[in-house]
Write an enzyme that holds these catalytic residues in place. Structure first.
Site, PDB file in Angstrom:
ATOM      1  N   LEU A   1      14.633  14.443  34.725  1.00 55.29           N
ATOM      2  CA  LEU A   1      15.619  14.430  35.659  1.00 55.29           C
ATOM      3  C   LEU A   1      15.794  12.775  36.106  1.00 55.29           C
ATOM      4  O   LEU A   1      16.827  12.530  36.829  1.00 55.29           O
ATOM      5  CB  LEU A   1      15.149  14.858  37.186  1.00 55.29           C
ATOM      6  CG  LEU A   1      15.000  16.382  37.208  1.00 55.29           C
ATOM      7  CD1 LEU A   1      14.651  16.989  38.690  1.00 55.29           C
ATOM      8  CD2 LEU A   1      16.357  17.105  36.773  1.00 55.29           C
TER       9      LEU A   1
ATOM     10  N   TYR B   1       7.777  11.200  18.936  1.00 57.80           N
ATOM     11  CA  TYR B   1       8.168  12.691  19.145  1.00 57.80           C
ATOM     12  C   TYR B   1       7.655  12.832  20.646  1.00 57.80           C
ATOM     13  O   TYR B   1       8.298  13.917  21.322  1.00 57.80           O
ATOM     14  CB  TYR B   1       7.752  13.447  18.093  1.00 57.80           C
ATOM     15  CG  TYR B   1       8.646  13.248  16.726  1.00 57.80           C
ATOM     16  CD1 TYR B   1       9.847  13.518  16.818  1.00 57.80           C
ATOM     17  CD2 TYR B   1       7.673  12.618  15.657  1.00 57.80           C
ATOM     18  CE1 TYR B   1      10.496  13.194  15.597  1.00 57.80           C
ATOM     19  CE2 TYR B   1       8.679  12.466  14.491  1.00 57.80           C
ATOM     20  CZ  TYR B   1       9.802  12.664  14.453  1.00 57.80           C
ATOM     21  OH  TYR B   1      10.415  12.408  13.246  1.00 57.80           O
TER      22      TYR B   1
ATOM     23  N   ASP C   1       9.040   4.125  31.167  1.00 58.35           N
ATOM     24  CA  ASP C   1       9.778   3.989  32.479  1.00 58.35           C
ATOM     25  C   ASP C   1       9.338   2.471  33.100  1.00 58.35           C
ATOM     26  O   ASP C   1      10.253   1.956  33.665  1.00 58.35           O
ATOM     27  CB  ASP C   1       9.218   4.878  33.548  1.00 58.35           C
ATOM     28  CG  ASP C   1      10.006   6.173  33.648  1.00 58.35           C
ATOM     29  OD1 ASP C   1      11.441   6.224  33.105  1.00 58.35           O
ATOM     30  OD2 ASP C   1       9.816   7.295  33.984  1.00 58.35           O
TER      31      ASP C   1
ATOM     32  N   LYS D   1      18.012  27.230  45.516  1.00 58.22           N
ATOM     33  CA  LYS D   1      16.738  28.066  45.278  1.00 58.22           C
ATOM     34  C   LYS D   1      15.529  27.367  44.807  1.00 58.22           C
ATOM     35  O   LYS D   1      14.398  27.089  45.326  1.00 58.22           O
ATOM     36  CB  LYS D   1      16.975  29.409  44.899  1.00 58.22           C
ATOM     37  CG  LYS D   1      15.697  30.480  45.080  1.00 58.22           C
ATOM     38  CD  LYS D   1      15.524  30.512  46.649  1.00 58.22           C
ATOM     39  CE  LYS D   1      16.319  31.883  46.948  1.00 58.22           C
ATOM     40  NZ  LYS D   1      16.284  31.996  48.468  1.00 58.22           N
TER      41      LYS D   1
ATOM     42  N   LYS E   1      22.324  23.375  54.008  1.00 56.14           N
ATOM     43  CA  LYS E   1      21.382  24.385  53.541  1.00 56.14           C
ATOM     44  C   LYS E   1      20.159  23.804  53.100  1.00 56.14           C
ATOM     45  O   LYS E   1      19.050  24.056  53.413  1.00 56.14           O
ATOM     46  CB  LYS E   1      22.133  25.185  52.037  1.00 56.14           C
ATOM     47  CG  LYS E   1      21.276  26.367  52.140  1.00 56.14           C
ATOM     48  CD  LYS E   1      22.094  27.397  51.122  1.00 56.14           C
ATOM     49  CE  LYS E   1      21.446  28.692  50.752  1.00 56.14           C
ATOM     50  NZ  LYS E   1      22.194  29.283  49.965  1.00 56.14           N
TER      51      LYS E   1
ATOM     52  N   GLY F   1       8.059  -0.037  13.353  1.00 52.72           N
ATOM     53  CA  GLY F   1       7.390   1.105  12.919  1.00 52.72           C
ATOM     54  C   GLY F   1       6.078   1.388  12.385  1.00 52.72           C
ATOM     55  O   GLY F   1       5.594   0.066  12.145  1.00 52.72           O
TER      56      GLY F   1
ATOM     57  N   CYS G   1       9.362  -6.666  13.912  1.00 51.08           N
ATOM     58  CA  CYS G   1       8.156  -6.352  13.539  1.00 51.08           C
ATOM     59  C   CYS G   1       7.892  -5.743  12.213  1.00 51.08           C
ATOM     60  O   CYS G   1       7.970  -6.408  11.324  1.00 51.08           O
ATOM     61  CB  CYS G   1       7.430  -5.318  14.665  1.00 51.08           C
ATOM     62  SG  CYS G   1       5.598  -5.340  15.007  1.00 51.08           S
TER      63      CYS G   1
ATOM     64  N   GLU H   1      -0.665  -2.171   4.756  1.00 46.96           N
ATOM     65  CA  GLU H   1      -0.687  -0.724   5.295  1.00 46.96           C
ATOM     66  C   GLU H   1       0.308   0.203   4.277  1.00 46.96           C
ATOM     67  O   GLU H   1      -0.286   1.371   4.567  1.00 46.96           O
ATOM     68  CB  GLU H   1       0.301  -1.179   6.754  1.00 46.96           C
ATOM     69  CG  GLU H   1       0.554   0.090   7.386  1.00 46.96           C
ATOM     70  CD  GLU H   1       1.533  -0.158   8.471  1.00 46.96           C
ATOM     71  OE1 GLU H   1       2.241  -1.161   8.649  1.00 46.96           O
ATOM     72  OE2 GLU H   1       1.572   0.683   9.611  1.00 46.96           O
TER      73      GLU H   1
ATOM     74  N   ARG I   1      -0.765  -4.737  13.776  1.00 46.67           N
ATOM     75  CA  ARG I   1      -1.800  -4.939  13.246  1.00 46.67           C
ATOM     76  C   ARG I   1      -1.717  -6.008  12.132  1.00 46.67           C
ATOM     77  O   ARG I   1      -2.652  -6.751  11.788  1.00 46.67           O
ATOM     78  CB  ARG I   1      -2.481  -3.697  12.816  1.00 46.67           C
ATOM     79  CG  ARG I   1      -3.036  -2.662  13.713  1.00 46.67           C
ATOM     80  CD  ARG I   1      -4.100  -1.603  13.038  1.00 46.67           C
ATOM     81  NE  ARG I   1      -4.636  -0.912  14.215  1.00 46.67           N
ATOM     82  CZ  ARG I   1      -4.072   0.026  14.787  1.00 46.67           C
ATOM     83  NH1 ARG I   1      -2.944   0.245  14.391  1.00 46.67           N
ATOM     84  NH2 ARG I   1      -4.510   0.621  15.919  1.00 46.67           N
TER      85      ARG I   1
ATOM     86  N   HIS J   1       8.380  -8.458  19.520  1.00 44.94           N
ATOM     87  CA  HIS J   1       9.512  -7.355  20.178  1.00 44.94           C
ATOM     88  C   HIS J   1      10.163  -7.989  21.275  1.00 44.94           C
ATOM     89  O   HIS J   1      10.015  -7.806  22.332  1.00 44.94           O
ATOM     90  CB  HIS J   1       8.819  -6.270  20.747  1.00 44.94           C
ATOM     91  CG  HIS J   1       7.999  -5.343  19.646  1.00 44.94           C
ATOM     92  ND1 HIS J   1       8.898  -4.288  19.054  1.00 44.94           N
ATOM     93  CD2 HIS J   1       6.670  -5.524  19.132  1.00 44.94           C
ATOM     94  CE1 HIS J   1       7.992  -3.870  18.331  1.00 44.94           C
ATOM     95  NE2 HIS J   1       6.696  -4.560  18.077  1.00 44.94           N
TER      96      HIS J   1
ATOM     97  N   GLU K   1      13.185  -6.963  22.287  1.00 43.59           N
ATOM     98  CA  GLU K   1      13.829  -6.200  23.133  1.00 43.59           C
ATOM     99  C   GLU K   1      12.849  -5.961  24.421  1.00 43.59           C
ATOM    100  O   GLU K   1      13.323  -5.437  25.177  1.00 43.59           O
ATOM    101  CB  GLU K   1      13.815  -4.863  22.393  1.00 43.59           C
ATOM    102  CG  GLU K   1      12.499  -3.866  22.139  1.00 43.59           C
ATOM    103  CD  GLU K   1      11.849  -4.351  20.657  1.00 43.59           C
ATOM    104  OE1 GLU K   1      11.790  -5.338  20.417  1.00 43.59           O
ATOM    105  OE2 GLU K   1      10.857  -3.675  20.278  1.00 43.59           O
TER     106      GLU K   1
END
Ligand code: GLN
Length: 548
Positions: free
Chosen positions: A20, A59, A76, A195, A229, A359, A386, A410, A467, A512, A514
């Site tokens: 929400l 995900y 958040d 309700k 109400k 990523g 990155c 990696e 890393r 980063h 951002e």
């Protein structure tokens, strides 16, 4: 709860459904209070068992937001920082996992010797200790605490119980409960329905909490009868039923809340003087955001393109930088897995700049490298973040420095040219959670570089989460071929930024940026990237005109 509390505490719970926008409502309320000169911070308590979201994939949880002190936190917190221009820390995000971890550590240490350790009081005490932790500095007038999840979830119960107890620990004028809920519109009945909210408030009441203010998410304006109400059935004052109608932009929400007088209600309930907020700068930002004079198309190459929350801070940074340039930024999401040498030209056609996203893991790497090659050869503005830097380094080694098998260890542990490799300190670590290079690190910019001009200073601090690092064995070769290390971490001797000398705007960063862009302080790298894209657009228009 020994230490003195000086802040007033506002607890924000959610009901009926998740998603929400509790984070946006909390950040908007925080903004409205801050705009009245109050010192505000916001913290989030998440009821899941992970110690932090660092080990969750996008995900599951969207982006993992990293703070200056290296905490891997809920996205958040990004909203809190972007709305309020504050810095948050580990103390601003606490999960059930961390609470239990703390309690169990104390139990093993013998702190509870002789006692049975139980949810009430030990877990709830630990939750309350953490509710009040940021209060210890005496720095804040107001602390807003967002409780993740929904009222009624089994895993939320200890948190809701701790909120009930917190009320008793605070004086009545220092506690406020806000409940965010949904008023669905049933198209068949053509009616807004109260309700679900009644039920949700009933559940809160069962847990011993009477909300002071109801914030109601709705697609349509709430008519007065509906408000009445809700007030009657949920036992709140009529003027404490606040409409939160769907907004065009999240940055409109503070102004919607202002119209609904959310902060006025909060101030009067907390017995704080009602003053006028100064939202001048915020409104100026919105003015620029909504009245762009130009437009650019930016490609975002990543592997979670169906999941924009995975790149939340990047998208918001574009919004800030776009407004700064009075330019609408249209993002074209490009799945790195779909890019091949044969289609890269078509995939990136019409773009005025491309960002290659951060990523982990091998999936989509080849597409990222292919995209970067195209951007380098065609002088299209490029920003790599990155993993984006690591791919740019790999691409350069393979296609310019004649090391066709160059890679990051990696991706290919046996590569003959490990241009990106683990730092020695990382090699012995086996735990996954909280073990990367995390949080703020200083970086010294090279005089005369583009980066130095962009930041306008020599010493910067940016946040990290990775890393692997550039392998300095190859630095001389890179620099001789025109790929310049424009920013170095002097303490660790690590390259943090590369820029390509011969290209109009080819920049990649190991950190980063951002994570540090806010509404009132857009990040210079994003501002200048959009500026470069605008320039590129003008030049390509001219070229097209000549060709016609
Ligand atoms: N996977 C890379 C590393 O761990 C990059 C991480 C990232 O892009 N955040 O170094």
């Amino acid at each position: 709860m020994g230490s003195a509390k000086t802040a007033k505490h506002i607890f924000v719970t959610g009901g009926v459904t998740s998603s929400l926008g509790k984070g946006i409502i909390s950040a908007s309320l925080g903004k409205l209070l801050q705009a009245r000169g109050l010192s505000v911070t916001i913290q989030k308590f998440d009821p899941y068992i992970n110690i932090d979201p660092g080990t969750l994939n996008p995900y599951e949880h969207g982006e993992c937001y990293v703070t200056d002190d290296g905490a891997e936190t809920d996205l958040d917190l990004g909203h809190y920082e972007r709305f309020l221009s504050i810095t948050t820390s580990q103390a601003n995000n606490v999960t059930t996992g961390r609470i239990y971890h703390n309690v169990i550590t104390k139990e093993r240490r013998g702190d509870y010797l002789g006692k049975t350790v139980q949810v009430i009081p030990h877990i709830t005490d630990e939750i309350k200790n953490n509710f009040f932790k940021l209060d210890e500095s005496g720095e804040y007038d107001i602390i807003i605490t967002e409780i993740g999840g929904c009222v009624g979830d089994i895993e939320s119960l200890p948190f809701i119980e701790a909120v009930r107890q917190a009320k008793l620990d605070l004086s009545p004028n220092d506690f406020l409960s806000i409940h965010l809920t949904l008023i669905p519109y049933l198209h068949a009945a053509k009616e807004l329905k109260t309700k679900p909210t009644q039920h949700s408030v009933k559940q809160l009441l069962e847990a011993g909490i009477q909300p002071d203010i109801l914030v109601c998410r709705t697609e349509l304006p709430l008519p007065i009868e509906i408000r009445k109400k809700l007030a009657l059935f949920c036992n709140v004052q009529l003027n404490c039923v606040i409409e939160a109608i769907d907004a065009e932009s999240i940055y409109d929400v503070p102004l919607h809340m202002r119209k609904e007088k959310l902060a006025d209600r909060v101030l009067s309930k907390l017995k704080l003087p009602k003053t006028e907020p100064d939202l001048t700068k915020w409104k100026e930002f919105l003015g620029r955001l909504k009245n762009p004079v130009e437009e650019v198309e930016i490609g975002l190459v990543g592997k979670y393109v169906e999941l924009p929350d995975a790149y939340k801070s990047i998208v918001e940074s574009f919004t800030h930088a776009g407004a700064e340039n009075e330019c609408k930024v249209n993002i074209r999401w490009i799945s790195s897995e779909d890019i091949t040498p044969a289609n890269v030209g078509d995939s990136l056609h019409g773009l005025h700049g491309v960002l290659v996203a951060p990523g982990f893991g091998e999936r989509g790497i080849q597409g990222k490298i292919e995209a970067i090659r195209h951007l380098r050869e065609n002088e299209i503005p490029f920003l790599g973040i990155c993993l984006g830097l690591q791919c740019a380094v790999t691409e350069f080694a393979r296609n310019v420095l004649n090391m066709p098998k160059a890679s990051s260890t990696e991706i290919d542990p046996n590569t003959p040219h490990p241009v990106i490799d683990l730092m020695n300190e990382q090699k012995t670590i086996t735990d996954k959670g909280g073990t990367m290079r995390l949080g703020a690190y200083p970086c010294t910019l090279t005089k005369g570089s583009k980066l130095y001009a962009i930041y306008g200073k020599m010493h910067i601090s940016e946040r990290h989460r990775h890393r692997y690092e550039f392998n300095n064995q190859y630095l001389a070769e890179f620099e001789n071929a025109g790929m310049i290390a424009a920013g170095i971490n002097m303490d660790l001797n690590l390259v943090e930024i590369f820029e390509l000398k011969s290209h109009p705007w080819f920049i990649s960063v190991q950190f980063h940026p951002e994570l540090k862009s806010t509404v009132l302080n857009p990040h210079p790298l994003f501002i200048r990237f959009i500026e470069a894209a605008l320039k590129f657009r003008k030049v390509s228009f001219k070229k097209e005109a000549i060709n016609l």
